[in-house]
Design an enzyme around this catalytic site. Structure first.
Site, PDB file in Angstrom:
ATOM      1  N   HIS A   1      -6.880  10.223   5.664  1.00 57.21           N
ATOM      2  CA  HIS A   1      -6.079   9.288   6.442  1.00 57.21           C
ATOM      3  C   HIS A   1      -5.849   9.829   7.855  1.00 57.21           C
ATOM      4  O   HIS A   1      -5.886  11.023   8.099  1.00 57.21           O
ATOM      5  CB  HIS A   1      -4.704   9.079   5.793  1.00 57.21           C
ATOM      6  CG  HIS A   1      -4.748   8.459   4.439  1.00 57.21           C
ATOM      7  ND1 HIS A   1      -4.530   9.174   3.285  1.00 57.21           N
ATOM      8  CD2 HIS A   1      -4.978   7.189   4.048  1.00 57.21           C
ATOM      9  CE1 HIS A   1      -4.613   8.365   2.238  1.00 57.21           C
ATOM     10  NE2 HIS A   1      -4.885   7.152   2.678  1.00 57.21           N
TER      11      HIS A   1
ATOM     12  N   ASP B   1       0.801  -1.222   0.000  1.00 62.11           N
ATOM     13  CA  ASP B   1       0.000   0.000   0.000  1.00 62.11           C
ATOM     14  C   ASP B   1       0.839   1.279   0.000  1.00 62.11           C
ATOM     15  O   ASP B   1       1.897   1.343   0.626  1.00 62.11           O
ATOM     16  CB  ASP B   1      -0.900  -0.018   1.249  1.00 62.11           C
ATOM     17  CG  ASP B   1      -2.046   0.967   1.174  1.00 62.11           C
ATOM     18  OD1 ASP B   1      -2.577   1.187   0.072  1.00 62.11           O
ATOM     19  OD2 ASP B   1      -2.420   1.506   2.233  1.00 62.11           O
TER      20      ASP B   1
END
Length: 286
Positions: free
Chosen positions: A183, A84
């Site tokens: 995030h 990721d």
């Protein structure tokens, strides 16, 4: 059971108007908790290792990757491995031999033309290796220690027409879109732009991914999946669960020195978070 691919899980989820849950792991306890949580609700799952997690592990991918592969192969549910938020081409090229079936190549920090060129090159290389590749367009923010992005700031959202062109020109297999999440959120207060998500879903023929899902309330998350999100990324929520449980344990047991005691409760808290998240996004991917 044998590893499955992220691509098949996300594609199947998209076809069933559900989402596959993908969890970022940092320690062995994270890995074990994600697999145990998925097993408890009999659902497939994606284990994700970020570039930041690799940096934390002294820059070495293989120790954590091999632990993830071993856990996946012993799981009673399908598990895929995803690398990721990769910015390093060197790390990207380690993915196939480390057991990963997919990678999220992150050039979103670059201006559009440079993002496109870098992502196109990464996609060409990834496809030649049999990897499924995800990219990001728009500003989700909150990575690399930055504060969570103002997801409502002008220009932060993914533009549907630009996204359509980006997917066509880059050749990516999935796209992470900016629709109001960020995030590293530690409160579940994100309000998503569901009208924009509907436009993006109609404009694109690849699975859509929601990053920053830890900050999204359950009802918003369920609505996002119904609106076209096929892969839901979760990281911070696991760390909140683990850290909170460990703090509570140590407050009750100030004399504790055996790490197994507090790591056990931390792992169990993450198991519950995994199972709860999968319950929200749906299990029709199994």
């Amino acid at each position: 059971m044998p590893l499955v691919t992220t691509g098949e899980l996300a594609t199947r989820a998209a076809a069933g108007r559900a989402a596959v849950a993908a969890f970022n792991v940092i320690t062995l306890e994270h890995i074990e908790a994600v697999v145990a949580g998925a097993e408890s609700v009999r659902s497939p799952v994606v284990l994700q290792v970020s570039e930041n997690a690799v940096k934390f592990r002294y820059g070495r991918l293989l120790p954590l990757a091999r632990a993830a592969v071993a856990a996946a192969e012993r799981s009673t549910v399908p598990v895929a491995l995803h690398l990721d938020h990769v910015q390093s081409d060197s790390l990207l090229r380690q993915a196939p031999d480390a057991g990963f079936s997919s990678v999220m190549y992150d050039a979103s920090r670059l201006p559009y033309a440079e993002n496109l060129a870098a992502t196109r090159a990464a996609a060409d290389w990834a496809h030649a290796q049999g990897l499924w590749i995800e990219a990001e367009l728009g500003e989700v923010g909150g990575k690399n220690g930055e504060p969570p992005l103002d997801a409502h700031a002008p220009g932060a959202r993914t533009d549907p027409a630009e996204a359509h062109a980006f997917v066509a020109d880059s050749g990516v297999d999935a796209l992470a879109v900016a629709v109001g999440s960020s995030h590293a959120m530690t409160t579940r207060t994100a309000a998503l732009d569901h009208d924009l998500l509907k436009e993006l879903s109609g404009a694109l023929n690849v699975p859509l991914v929601l990053h920053g899902s830890s900050g999204v309330p359950d009802d918003e998350l369920a609505a996002a999946v119904a609106g076209g999100i096929a892969k839901v990324n979760v990281g911070t929520a696991l760390n909140i669960a683990m850290t909170g449980a460990i703090r509570e344990y140590l407050a009750l047991h100030p004399e504790a020195v055996d790490s197994r005691g507090y790591l056990t409760v931390g792992r169990e808290a993450m198991v519950r978070t995994v199972a709860g998240t999968i319950g929200v996004v749906g299990r029709t991917t199994s």
